[in-house]
Write an enzyme that holds these catalytic residues in place. Structure first.
Site, PDB file in Angstrom:
ATOM      1  N   HIS A 170       0.817  -1.206   0.000  1.00  0.00           N
ATOM      2  CA  HIS A 170       0.000   0.000   0.000  1.00  0.00           C
ATOM      3  C   HIS A 170       0.861   1.271   0.000  1.00  0.00           C
ATOM      4  O   HIS A 170       2.030   1.255   0.399  1.00  0.00           O
ATOM      5  CB  HIS A 170      -0.945   0.023   1.193  1.00  0.00           C
ATOM      6  CG  HIS A 170      -0.242   0.111   2.522  1.00  0.00           C
ATOM      7  ND1 HIS A 170       0.334   1.281   2.994  1.00  0.00           N
ATOM      8  CD2 HIS A 170      -0.020  -0.831   3.463  1.00  0.00           C
ATOM      9  CE1 HIS A 170       0.865   1.066   4.178  1.00  0.00           C
ATOM     10  NE2 HIS A 170       0.678  -0.206   4.476  1.00  0.00           N
ATOM     11  N   GLU A 216      -2.862  -6.704   7.635  1.00  0.00           N
ATOM     12  CA  GLU A 216      -1.529  -6.591   8.223  1.00  0.00           C
ATOM     13  C   GLU A 216      -1.464  -7.351   9.546  1.00  0.00           C
ATOM     14  O   GLU A 216      -2.486  -7.705  10.145  1.00  0.00           O
ATOM     15  CB  GLU A 216      -1.188  -5.099   8.418  1.00  0.00           C
ATOM     16  CG  GLU A 216       0.154  -4.795   9.068  1.00  0.00           C
ATOM     17  CD  GLU A 216       1.372  -5.319   8.297  1.00  0.00           C
ATOM     18  OE1 GLU A 216       1.496  -6.557   8.140  1.00  0.00           O
ATOM     19  OE2 GLU A 216       2.220  -4.507   7.895  1.00  0.00           O
TER      20      GLU A 216
END
Length: 198
Positions: A13, A84
């Site tokens: 990201h 994550e």
């Protein structure tokens, strides 16, 4: 020559406020910064000449927005396993702050109290890898740095702790594949940031 072996492309990201400050960002759902959005858009021309059989994204907005800005929101499948690392009590803290409380701490060895161990993250990564290896053709994955590092270690057949060796910048592009045949997993490209505006 046989048919071309599949490649799995990994897009981390774009930048967030916490990635700038080095604060551990697990499940806190932060937006991209303006520069993070710009660098996510810059992935578009890098990926334009590639064809993907499947595209996957973490549900967290920093990954999903990167996926959208890169041009893949319409085809991406949300995969909960791509979130994550859950940092538990260490969420929002820098490594230096954690080491003041716990000298010698290493994420990839010790994990996080109240969060995930390396083995738990590896179990999620293994599930993702099993699904990726069933795809005929190339795949594209949008996720976060520490998870992608563990996924790469597991792709190679290494312990999750080996993820500590694979530094990964925001909005970078990497690629996992095979050498010779499907029994030879390799890293084909790593941490490519040629498109990123520093």
């Amino acid at each position: 020559m046989g048919e071309q072996l599949p490649t799995v492309y990994l897009a981390r990201h774009g930048e967030t406020a916490w990635s700038i400050s080095g604060r551990h960002t697990g499940l806190t759902d932060l937006p991209l910064t303006e520069r993070g959005q710009q660098n996510a858009r810059a992935l578009t021309p890098r990926l334009a000449e590639l064809n993907f059989a499947r595209v996957f994204t973490s549900p967290l907005q920093r990954a999903a927005r990167t996926c959208e800005l890169a041009g893949y929101a319409q085809v991406a499948e949300v995969d909960q396993d791509l979130v994550e690392w859950n940092y538990g009590e260490y969420e929002g803290r820098t490594s230096a702050e954690i080491e003041q409380q716990r000298p010698g701490w290493q994420l990839f060895r010790d994990g996080c109290p109240g969060g995930e161990s390396p083995q738990q993250v590896a179990a999620r990564a293994d599930q993702v890898i099993n699904r990726l290896r069933m795809i005929s053709g190339d795949a594209l994955v949008f996720s976060s740095g520490h998870f992608l590092r563990v996924l790469t270690a597991r792709w190679l057949g290494c312990e999750p702790g080996a993820g500590r060796f694979f530094s990964l910048n925001t909005a970078s592009l990497s690629a996992l594949g095979y050498e010779h045949n499907l029994s030879g997993p390799v890293i084909r490209r790593w941490n490519d940031t040629r498109h990123v505006n520093e």
